[in-house]
Design a protein around this motif. Sequence first.
Motif, PDB file in Angstrom:
ATOM      1  N   TYR A 147      54.956  69.535  81.618  1.00  0.00           N
ATOM      2  CA  TYR A 147      54.413  67.885  81.511  1.00  0.00           C
ATOM      3  C   TYR A 147      53.308  67.634  81.770  1.00  0.00           C
ATOM      4  O   TYR A 147      53.124  68.487  80.780  1.00  0.00           O
ATOM      5  N   LEU A 148      52.487  66.457  81.585  1.00  0.00           N
ATOM      6  CA  LEU A 148      51.770  66.222  80.147  1.00  0.00           C
ATOM      7  C   LEU A 148      50.819  65.180  81.315  1.00  0.00           C
ATOM      8  O   LEU A 148      51.312  64.522  81.873  1.00  0.00           O
ATOM      9  N   PRO A 149      49.809  65.464  81.091  1.00  0.00           N
ATOM     10  CA  PRO A 149      48.729  64.242  81.993  1.00  0.00           C
ATOM     11  C   PRO A 149      48.625  62.791  81.407  1.00  0.00           C
ATOM     12  O   PRO A 149      49.123  62.595  80.261  1.00  0.00           O
ATOM     13  N   THR A 150      48.331  62.258  82.270  1.00  0.00           N
ATOM     14  CA  THR A 150      48.727  60.106  82.272  1.00  0.00           C
ATOM     15  C   THR A 150      47.237  60.255  81.442  1.00  0.00           C
ATOM     16  O   THR A 150      47.077  58.222  81.225  1.00  0.00           O
ATOM     17  N   CYS A 151      46.460  60.903  81.506  1.00  0.00           N
ATOM     18  CA  CYS A 151      45.341  59.855  79.917  1.00  0.00           C
ATOM     19  C   CYS A 151      46.239  60.083  78.828  1.00  0.00           C
ATOM     20  O   CYS A 151      45.156  60.288  78.403  1.00  0.00           O
ATOM     21  N   ASN A 152      47.163  61.302  78.816  1.00  0.00           N
ATOM     22  CA  ASN A 152      47.982  60.834  77.034  1.00  0.00           C
ATOM     23  C   ASN A 152      49.139  61.342  77.171  1.00  0.00           C
ATOM     24  O   ASN A 152      49.951  62.173  77.385  1.00  0.00           O
ATOM     25  N   LEU A 153      50.225  59.970  78.155  1.00  0.00           N
ATOM     26  CA  LEU A 153      51.484  59.880  78.192  1.00  0.00           C
ATOM     27  C   LEU A 153      52.143  58.937  77.369  1.00  0.00           C
ATOM     28  O   LEU A 153      51.685  57.590  78.174  1.00  0.00           O
ATOM     29  N   ALA A 154      53.870  59.148  76.935  1.00  0.00           N
ATOM     30  CA  ALA A 154      54.409  58.003  76.820  1.00  0.00           C
ATOM     31  C   ALA A 154      55.214  58.464  77.207  1.00  0.00           C
ATOM     32  O   ALA A 154      56.352  59.187  77.271  1.00  0.00           O
ATOM     33  N   VAL A 155      56.289  57.406  77.909  1.00  0.00           N
ATOM     34  CA  VAL A 155      57.913  57.838  78.351  1.00  0.00           C
ATOM     35  C   VAL A 155      58.530  56.274  78.215  1.00  0.00           C
ATOM     36  O   VAL A 155      57.627  54.983  77.885  1.00  0.00           O
ATOM     37  N   SER A 167      55.682  58.452  91.673  1.00  0.00           N
ATOM     38  CA  SER A 167      55.029  58.942  93.099  1.00  0.00           C
ATOM     39  C   SER A 167      53.669  58.104  93.583  1.00  0.00           C
ATOM     40  O   SER A 167      52.948  58.496  92.845  1.00  0.00           O
ATOM     41  N   THR A 168      53.118  57.134  94.458  1.00  0.00           N
ATOM     42  CA  THR A 168      51.485  57.138  94.836  1.00  0.00           C
ATOM     43  C   THR A 168      51.117  57.947  95.321  1.00  0.00           C
ATOM     44  O   THR A 168      50.638  57.409  96.592  1.00  0.00           O
ATOM     45  N   VAL A 169      50.383  59.204  94.719  1.00  0.00           N
ATOM     46  CA  VAL A 169      49.646  59.975  95.323  1.00  0.00           C
ATOM     47  C   VAL A 169      48.089  59.792  94.695  1.00  0.00           C
ATOM     48  O   VAL A 169      48.225  59.180  93.549  1.00  0.00           O
ATOM     49  N   ARG A 170      46.898  60.393  95.019  1.00  0.00           N
ATOM     50  CA  ARG A 170      46.435  60.253  94.771  1.00  0.00           C
ATOM     51  C   ARG A 170      45.915  61.168  93.459  1.00  0.00           C
ATOM     52  O   ARG A 170      45.129  60.521  92.415  1.00  0.00           O
ATOM     53  N   SER A 171      46.989  62.392  93.328  1.00  0.00           N
ATOM     54  CA  SER A 171      46.750  63.401  92.402  1.00  0.00           C
ATOM     55  C   SER A 171      48.072  64.028  92.106  1.00  0.00           C
ATOM     56  O   SER A 171      48.699  64.236  93.025  1.00  0.00           O
ATOM     57  N   GLY A 172      47.700  64.219  90.682  1.00  0.00           N
ATOM     58  CA  GLY A 172      49.547  65.233  90.981  1.00  0.00           C
ATOM     59  C   GLY A 172      50.849  64.110  90.481  1.00  0.00           C
ATOM     60  O   GLY A 172      51.891  64.515  90.535  1.00  0.00           O
ATOM     61  N   GLY A 173      50.554  62.908  90.592  1.00  0.00           N
ATOM     62  CA  GLY A 173      51.588  62.251  89.560  1.00  0.00           C
ATOM     63  C   GLY A 173      52.067  62.543  88.023  1.00  0.00           C
ATOM     64  O   GLY A 173      53.538  62.081  88.583  1.00  0.00           O
ATOM     65  N   ASP A 174      51.857  62.931  87.871  1.00  0.00           N
ATOM     66  CA  ASP A 174      51.606  62.719  86.332  1.00  0.00           C
ATOM     67  C   ASP A 174      52.855  63.701  86.374  1.00  0.00           C
ATOM     68  O   ASP A 174      54.002  64.198  85.823  1.00  0.00           O
ATOM     69  N   ALA A 175      52.516  65.369  86.899  1.00  0.00           N
ATOM     70  CA  ALA A 175      53.557  66.228  86.639  1.00  0.00           C
ATOM     71  C   ALA A 175      55.004  65.673  87.144  1.00  0.00           C
ATOM     72  O   ALA A 175      56.237  66.128  86.989  1.00  0.00           O
ATOM     73  N   ASP A 176      55.245  65.398  89.156  1.00  0.00           N
ATOM     74  CA  ASP A 176      56.020  64.882  89.182  1.00  0.00           C
ATOM     75  C   ASP A 176      56.546  63.842  88.768  1.00  0.00           C
ATOM     76  O   ASP A 176      57.713  63.918  88.730  1.00  0.00           O
ATOM     77  N   LEU A 177      55.926  63.406  88.123  1.00  0.00           N
ATOM     78  CA  LEU A 177      56.725  61.766  87.268  1.00  0.00           C
ATOM     79  C   LEU A 177      57.566  62.910  86.155  1.00  0.00           C
ATOM     80  O   LEU A 177      58.926  62.645  85.847  1.00  0.00           O
ATOM     81  N   CYS A 178      57.254  64.045  85.561  1.00  0.00           N
ATOM     82  CA  CYS A 178      57.281  64.523  83.926  1.00  0.00           C
ATOM     83  C   CYS A 178      59.227  65.071  84.503  1.00  0.00           C
ATOM     84  O   CYS A 178      59.972  65.267  83.999  1.00  0.00           O
ATOM     85  N   TRP A 179      58.464  65.893  85.955  1.00  0.00           N
ATOM     86  CA  TRP A 179      59.380  66.257  86.771  1.00  0.00           C
ATOM     87  C   TRP A 179      61.016  65.761  86.722  1.00  0.00           C
ATOM     88  O   TRP A 179      62.255  66.179  86.563  1.00  0.00           O
ATOM     89  N   ARG A 180      60.617  64.583  87.326  1.00  0.00           N
ATOM     90  CA  ARG A 180      61.731  63.387  87.822  1.00  0.00           C
ATOM     91  C   ARG A 180      62.800  62.729  87.111  1.00  0.00           C
ATOM     92  O   ARG A 180      63.440  62.951  86.788  1.00  0.00           O
ATOM     93  N   LEU A 181      61.830  62.783  85.427  1.00  0.00           N
ATOM     94  CA  LEU A 181      62.421  62.212  84.259  1.00  0.00           C
ATOM     95  C   LEU A 181      63.420  63.548  84.094  1.00  0.00           C
ATOM     96  O   LEU A 181      64.625  63.311  82.957  1.00  0.00           O
ATOM     97  N   LEU A 222      52.571  69.244  95.433  1.00  0.00           N
ATOM     98  CA  LEU A 222      53.382  69.310  94.162  1.00  0.00           C
ATOM     99  C   LEU A 222      54.303  70.681  94.650  1.00  0.00           C
ATOM    100  O   LEU A 222      55.652  70.749  94.368  1.00  0.00           O
ATOM    101  N   ARG A 223      53.550  72.023  94.843  1.00  0.00           N
ATOM    102  CA  ARG A 223      54.815  73.122  95.623  1.00  0.00           C
ATOM    103  C   ARG A 223      55.212  72.892  96.810  1.00  0.00           C
ATOM    104  O   ARG A 223      55.831  73.081  96.735  1.00  0.00           O
ATOM    105  N   ARG A 224      54.403  71.909  97.405  1.00  0.00           N
ATOM    106  CA  ARG A 224      55.044  71.686  98.999  1.00  0.00           C
ATOM    107  C   ARG A 224      56.863  70.689  99.026  1.00  0.00           C
ATOM    108  O   ARG A 224      57.631  70.979  98.863  1.00  0.00           O
ATOM    109  N   GLU A 225      56.520  70.053  97.847  1.00  0.00           N
ATOM    110  CA  GLU A 225      57.062  68.579  97.444  1.00  0.00           C
ATOM    111  C   GLU A 225      58.784  69.280  96.649  1.00  0.00           C
ATOM    112  O   GLU A 225      59.791  68.582  96.547  1.00  0.00           O
ATOM    113  N   TRP A 226      58.151  70.542  95.990  1.00  0.00           N
ATOM    114  CA  TRP A 226      59.259  70.833  94.916  1.00  0.00           C
ATOM    115  C   TRP A 226      59.873  72.115  95.208  1.00  0.00           C
ATOM    116  O   TRP A 226      60.477  72.221  94.543  1.00  0.00           O
ATOM    117  N   SER A 227      59.342  72.817  95.955  1.00  0.00           N
ATOM    118  CA  SER A 227      59.620  73.720  96.769  1.00  0.00           C
ATOM    119  C   SER A 227      61.563  73.953  96.863  1.00  0.00           C
ATOM    120  O   SER A 227      61.653  74.731  96.887  1.00  0.00           O
TER     121      SER A 227
END
Length: 305
Positions: A147-155, A167-181, A222-227
């Motif tokens: 995945y890529l961090p949202t400080c440098n990400l294009a989709v 997903s509207t979380v405080r942190s970790g949404g970049d990984a979750d988005l890239c994985w779902r995409l 992230l580990r819980r959500e993707w377990s």
Amino acid sequence: MPESALRAVAVLPVRGHAALLDGALRALAEQTRPPDEVVVVDDSPEPVLHLDPPVRVVHSGGAGPYAARNLGVAAVDADVVLFLDARSRPRPTWVERTLERFEDPSVGIVGSDTLVRGGTSLAERASEVQQFSRLDKYVSAPFFLPYLPTCNLAVRRADFDAVGGFSTVRSGGDADLCWRLQRATGHRMDVVDEVLMEWIPRDRARELLEQNYRYGRSHHGLRREWSDRGLPVVDPLPTWRLAARSTRAALRFVGSLPLGADSRAERFVPLAGACFDWGYWVAHHRARTGRSTRTTSPAGTAPPG
């Protein structure tokens, strides 16, 4: 190569970092191929930003960084959305080189290497040593899918809409988005293996420690959500071992105080790592007692509380 005909919009959320915003906007204006539109999402509870055109301001009312990004995307028409933040400093060819990769229709996510700048403070020097945004931590040797961090990400905008955005979380949404995409669209991730982005680190030691603690909590979330999709939830270090590691790191840092600034920075990094481990430990134990620290809401809404 001729200039890309893809319509590219840069979306940049900001809250409490208005002093950093000018540098990011200046870097976007100096691109060899500027974005077709720049949207700054003011995520303050009360609107505080009023910028001159052509920059567009959207107010999200303190919804959180990922909900703010969703609102920014919803406000524009685009083929490609470029995500960055107020601390991002794209080099002049960032947009141009990024859009080149989207000419391949099989590509849905693009990024490049990010260099964390140094500075004079302990936190800035330690961040420069840590370099937590380099590609090897996200793509070359990821702990799960790349995945890529949202400080440098294009989709691709169509892909972003297809999965409902962040997903509207405080942190970790970049990984979750890239994985779902990657799972949902079949499009692949492509990276420019060069530094096209620089990033301004926090200048206060406490903020750096808090950042690492927050990353530890989101990592557990992230580990819980993707377990159920192949990412195991691993147990944290035992309390005694984590306490011993933290104490050892603290003592080594104290021992570096009479030394030079570089030595202090190098020995501060393990303290930051200990904060990551404590964040993971807290999230794990709260989850076991039904007090999860990660709350995921439907895209575009803020988590409760």
